[in-house]
Design an enzyme around this catalytic site. Structure first.
Site, PDB file in Angstrom:
ATOM      1  N   GLN A 182       0.845  -1.188   0.000  1.00  0.00           N
ATOM      2  CA  GLN A 182       0.000   0.000   0.000  1.00  0.00           C
ATOM      3  C   GLN A 182       0.886   1.247   0.000  1.00  0.00           C
ATOM      4  O   GLN A 182       0.403   2.349  -0.156  1.00  0.00           O
ATOM      5  CB  GLN A 182      -0.885   0.007   1.250  1.00  0.00           C
ATOM      6  CG  GLN A 182      -1.833  -1.171   1.350  1.00  0.00           C
ATOM      7  CD  GLN A 182      -2.485  -1.237   2.726  1.00  0.00           C
ATOM      8  OE1 GLN A 182      -3.497  -0.609   2.980  1.00  0.00           O
ATOM      9  NE2 GLN A 182      -1.876  -1.981   3.623  1.00  0.00           N
ATOM     10  N   GLY A 210       2.706  -4.348   9.111  1.00  0.00           N
ATOM     11  CA  GLY A 210       2.722  -2.898   9.290  1.00  0.00           C
ATOM     12  C   GLY A 210       1.558  -2.155   8.691  1.00  0.00           C
ATOM     13  O   GLY A 210       1.719  -1.094   8.099  1.00  0.00           O
ATOM     14  N   CYS A 215      -0.030  11.609 -16.186  1.00  0.00           N
ATOM     15  CA  CYS A 215      -0.595  12.731 -16.945  1.00  0.00           C
ATOM     16  C   CYS A 215      -2.110  12.562 -17.054  1.00  0.00           C
ATOM     17  O   CYS A 215      -2.585  11.542 -17.567  1.00  0.00           O
ATOM     18  CB  CYS A 215       0.012  12.808 -18.344  1.00  0.00           C
ATOM     19  SG  CYS A 215      -0.687  14.157 -19.320  1.00  0.00           S
ATOM     20  N   LEU A 256       3.054  -3.731  14.945  1.00  0.00           N
ATOM     21  CA  LEU A 256       3.458  -3.190  16.247  1.00  0.00           C
ATOM     22  C   LEU A 256       2.385  -3.473  17.291  1.00  0.00           C
ATOM     23  O   LEU A 256       2.691  -3.766  18.442  1.00  0.00           O
ATOM     24  CB  LEU A 256       3.671  -1.675  16.112  1.00  0.00           C
ATOM     25  CG  LEU A 256       4.496  -0.957  17.173  1.00  0.00           C
ATOM     26  CD1 LEU A 256       5.895  -1.567  17.263  1.00  0.00           C
ATOM     27  CD2 LEU A 256       4.574   0.531  16.874  1.00  0.00           C
ATOM     28  N   HIS A 303      -1.420   1.302  -4.405  1.00  0.00           N
ATOM     29  CA  HIS A 303      -1.803   2.705  -4.205  1.00  0.00           C
ATOM     30  C   HIS A 303      -0.904   3.657  -4.980  1.00  0.00           C
ATOM     31  O   HIS A 303      -0.896   4.865  -4.705  1.00  0.00           O
ATOM     32  CB  HIS A 303      -1.781   3.066  -2.718  1.00  0.00           C
ATOM     33  CG  HIS A 303      -2.847   2.388  -1.925  1.00  0.00           C
ATOM     34  ND1 HIS A 303      -2.825   2.314  -0.549  1.00  0.00           N
ATOM     35  CD2 HIS A 303      -3.969   1.721  -2.303  1.00  0.00           C
ATOM     36  CE1 HIS A 303      -3.887   1.643  -0.122  1.00  0.00           C
ATOM     37  NE2 HIS A 303      -4.590   1.279  -1.153  1.00  0.00           N
ATOM     38  N   CYS A 316       2.859  14.292 -23.950  1.00  0.00           N
ATOM     39  CA  CYS A 316       1.920  15.087 -24.755  1.00  0.00           C
ATOM     40  C   CYS A 316       2.124  16.594 -24.616  1.00  0.00           C
ATOM     41  O   CYS A 316       1.477  17.369 -25.319  1.00  0.00           O
ATOM     42  CB  CYS A 316       0.478  14.722 -24.370  1.00  0.00           C
ATOM     43  SG  CYS A 316       0.012  15.306 -22.730  1.00  0.00           S
ATOM     44  N   ASP A 322       6.305   4.538  -1.344  1.00  0.00           N
ATOM     45  CA  ASP A 322       7.769   4.692  -1.379  1.00  0.00           C
ATOM     46  C   ASP A 322       8.378   3.549  -2.194  1.00  0.00           C
ATOM     47  O   ASP A 322       7.698   2.575  -2.518  1.00  0.00           O
ATOM     48  CB  ASP A 322       8.344   4.711   0.046  1.00  0.00           C
ATOM     49  CG  ASP A 322       8.123   3.401   0.799  1.00  0.00           C
ATOM     50  OD1 ASP A 322       7.546   3.414   1.909  1.00  0.00           O
ATOM     51  OD2 ASP A 322       8.528   2.332   0.267  1.00  0.00           O
ATOM     52  N   CYS A 375      -3.006  12.579 -21.167  1.00  0.00           N
ATOM     53  CA  CYS A 375      -2.742  11.425 -22.047  1.00  0.00           C
ATOM     54  C   CYS A 375      -2.614  10.120 -21.267  1.00  0.00           C
ATOM     55  O   CYS A 375      -2.370   9.071 -21.881  1.00  0.00           O
ATOM     56  CB  CYS A 375      -1.484  11.676 -22.886  1.00  0.00           C
ATOM     57  SG  CYS A 375       0.025  11.633 -21.922  1.00  0.00           S
ATOM     58  N   CYS A 416       3.981  17.522 -19.475  1.00  0.00           N
ATOM     59  CA  CYS A 416       4.094  16.065 -19.647  1.00  0.00           C
ATOM     60  C   CYS A 416       5.108  15.781 -20.745  1.00  0.00           C
ATOM     61  O   CYS A 416       4.980  16.313 -21.855  1.00  0.00           O
ATOM     62  CB  CYS A 416       2.731  15.487 -20.036  1.00  0.00           C
ATOM     63  SG  CYS A 416       2.799  13.800 -20.640  1.00  0.00           S
TER      64      CYS A 416
HETATM   65  N1  APR Z   1       6.736  -2.068  12.925  1.00  0.00           N
HETATM   66  C1  APR Z   1       5.550  -2.713  12.675  1.00  0.00           C
HETATM   67  N2  APR Z   1       4.349  -2.070  12.608  1.00  0.00           N
HETATM   68  C2  APR Z   1       4.356  -0.746  12.810  1.00  0.00           C
HETATM   69  C3  APR Z   1       5.547  -0.012  13.094  1.00  0.00           C
HETATM   70  C4  APR Z   1       6.784  -0.740  13.151  1.00  0.00           C
HETATM   71  N3  APR Z   1       7.937  -0.138  13.407  1.00  0.00           N
HETATM   72  N4  APR Z   1       5.210   1.309  13.276  1.00  0.00           N
HETATM   73  C5  APR Z   1       3.862   1.379  13.109  1.00  0.00           C
HETATM   74  N5  APR Z   1       3.351   0.152  12.836  1.00  0.00           N
HETATM   75  C6  APR Z   1       1.945  -0.206  12.577  1.00  0.00           C
HETATM   76  C7  APR Z   1       0.934   0.586  13.386  1.00  0.00           C
HETATM   77  O1  APR Z   1       0.651  -0.062  14.602  1.00  0.00           O
HETATM   78  C8  APR Z   1      -0.284   0.610  12.458  1.00  0.00           C
HETATM   79  O2  APR Z   1      -1.123  -0.520  12.703  1.00  0.00           O
HETATM   80  O3  APR Z   1       1.687   0.134  11.239  1.00  0.00           O
HETATM   81  C9  APR Z   1       0.320   0.489  11.063  1.00  0.00           C
HETATM   82  C10 APR Z   1       0.260   1.776  10.233  1.00  0.00           C
HETATM   83  O4  APR Z   1      -1.079   2.053   9.967  1.00  0.00           O
HETATM   84  P1  APR Z   1      -1.513   3.312   9.051  1.00  0.00           P
HETATM   85  O5  APR Z   1      -0.781   4.505   9.488  1.00  0.00           O
HETATM   86  O6  APR Z   1      -3.001   3.329   9.074  1.00  0.00           O
HETATM   87  O7  APR Z   1      -0.956   2.949   7.606  1.00  0.00           O
HETATM   88  P2  APR Z   1      -1.546   1.916   6.531  1.00  0.00           P
HETATM   89  O8  APR Z   1      -2.251   0.788   7.172  1.00  0.00           O
HETATM   90  O9  APR Z   1      -0.463   1.601   5.593  1.00  0.00           O
HETATM   91  O10 APR Z   1      -2.646   2.844   5.777  1.00  0.00           O
HETATM   92  C11 APR Z   1      -3.387   2.272   4.725  1.00  0.00           C
HETATM   93  O11 APR Z   1      -4.395   4.378   4.219  1.00  0.00           O
HETATM   94  O12 APR Z   1      -4.068   6.591   4.235  1.00  0.00           O
HETATM   95  C12 APR Z   1      -4.209   5.527   3.409  1.00  0.00           C
HETATM   96  O13 APR Z   1      -3.406   5.159   1.217  1.00  0.00           O
HETATM   97  C13 APR Z   1      -2.986   5.296   2.536  1.00  0.00           C
HETATM   98  O14 APR Z   1      -1.857   3.226   2.012  1.00  0.00           O
HETATM   99  C14 APR Z   1      -2.431   3.970   3.047  1.00  0.00           C
HETATM  100  C15 APR Z   1      -3.654   3.310   3.656  1.00  0.00           C
END
Ligand code: APR
Length: 232
Positions: A91, A175, A117, A202, A109, A139, A94, A120, A136
């Site tokens: 998701q 994560g 663009c 976490l 995502h 185009c 980066d 196009c 772009c």
């Molecule tokens: N190691 C493991 N897990 C971690 C760490 C770490 N060092 N630091 C944070 N986390 C966990 C948090 O506990 C949380 O559950 O990562 C999760 C991050 O959650 P979000 O901030 O909600 O991110 P994500 O789930 O990727 O968001 C989903 O939402 O905003 C949109 O498009 C955006 O892709 C994103 C989507």
């Protein structure tokens, strides 16, 4: 593990947190600093494109200042050595999975280092700001936007993701808070199609209930441990 051949790994912002990239919903996260409606919706972009471009320009610059961490490195090792099917569905926008050496990666995502663009529909590798409305390269229109999926837009390559989930013996989530669909629903899809399910996070995520096993801790510790188990 003898019975596991095909693996789908879902990653979220938590896997890049230890590289110094803000997550979205943790304390001090991006969605505490910015209003989602303003910077992550097509309506917000139509209302104030400069605000949105500035937001992604800052993130695009920040990602080029950081490095992959041991969790990215471990998944790249798995990618190199796993003989069965493996798809890392991220998701994250980066490029840390790729910079760690992983190649079986799908950005559902979008990507910060890509510009789309609106005229196009071409995509261009992009590391510079978009604020100045560069033309772009294809185009010539000044219609470039961040190649990121905003709320209300369809994530990329959903067919490929569901096909991999159908074939998966194991689904692993790393994560992610489980707050955003369709990604938050993958664990149930995978489980209903017979896959085993593991969460590395976490803290317990919103969808933790659906995982057979949930391990809490930092990705930089949990992911290398899990990969070592898989590679024996
Ligand atoms: N190691 C493991 N897990 C971690 C760490 C770490 N060092 N630091 C944070 N986390 C966990 C948090 O506990 C949380 O559950 O990562 C999760 C991050 O959650 P979000 O901030 O909600 O991110 P994500 O789930 O990727 O968001 C989903 O939402 O905003 C949109 O498009 C955006 O892709 C994103 C989507």
């Amino acid at each position: 593990m003898e019975s596991i051949r095909n693996i789908v790994v879902l990653t979220g912002a938590g896997i890049s947190a230890e590289s110094g990239i803000d997550t979205f919903r943790d304390a001090g996260g991006l969605w505490e600093q910015h209003r989602v409606e303003d910077v992550a919706t097509p309506e917000g972009f139509a209302r104030d494109p400069q605000l949105v471009q500035r937001f992604y320009d800052a993130r695009r610059e920040a990602v080029q200042q950081v490095e992959p961490n041991p969790a990215h490195d471990a998944l790249a090792l798995l990618d190199r050595q796993w003989e069965g099917e493996l798809l890392i569905v991220t998701q994250n926008v980066d490029d840390l999975h790729e910079r760690a050496g992983a190649s079986r990666v799908l950005h559902m995502h979008g990507e910060l280092l890509s510009a789309l663009c609106s005229a196009c529909e071409a995509r261009h590798k992009w590391s510079e700001p978009l604020l100045g409305q560069p033309a772009c390269p294809g185009c010539g229109e000044q219609a470039l936007r961040p190649d990121v999926v905003w709320f209300g837009e369809m994530p990329y390559e959903m067919d490929r993701i569901y096909a991999a989930l159908r074939r998966a013996d194991l689904f692993v989530s790393i994560g992610t808070s489980g707050a955003v669909y369709p990604a938050a629903g993958f664990v149930r899809d995978a489980r209903e199609m017979g896959a085993r399910t593991l969460e590395l996070n976490l803290e317990r995520s919103e969808g933790s209930y659906w995982f057979e096993e949930s391990r809490q801790g930092r990705a930089s510790k949990l992911v290398p441990e899990w990969v070592a188990e898989m590679l024996g």
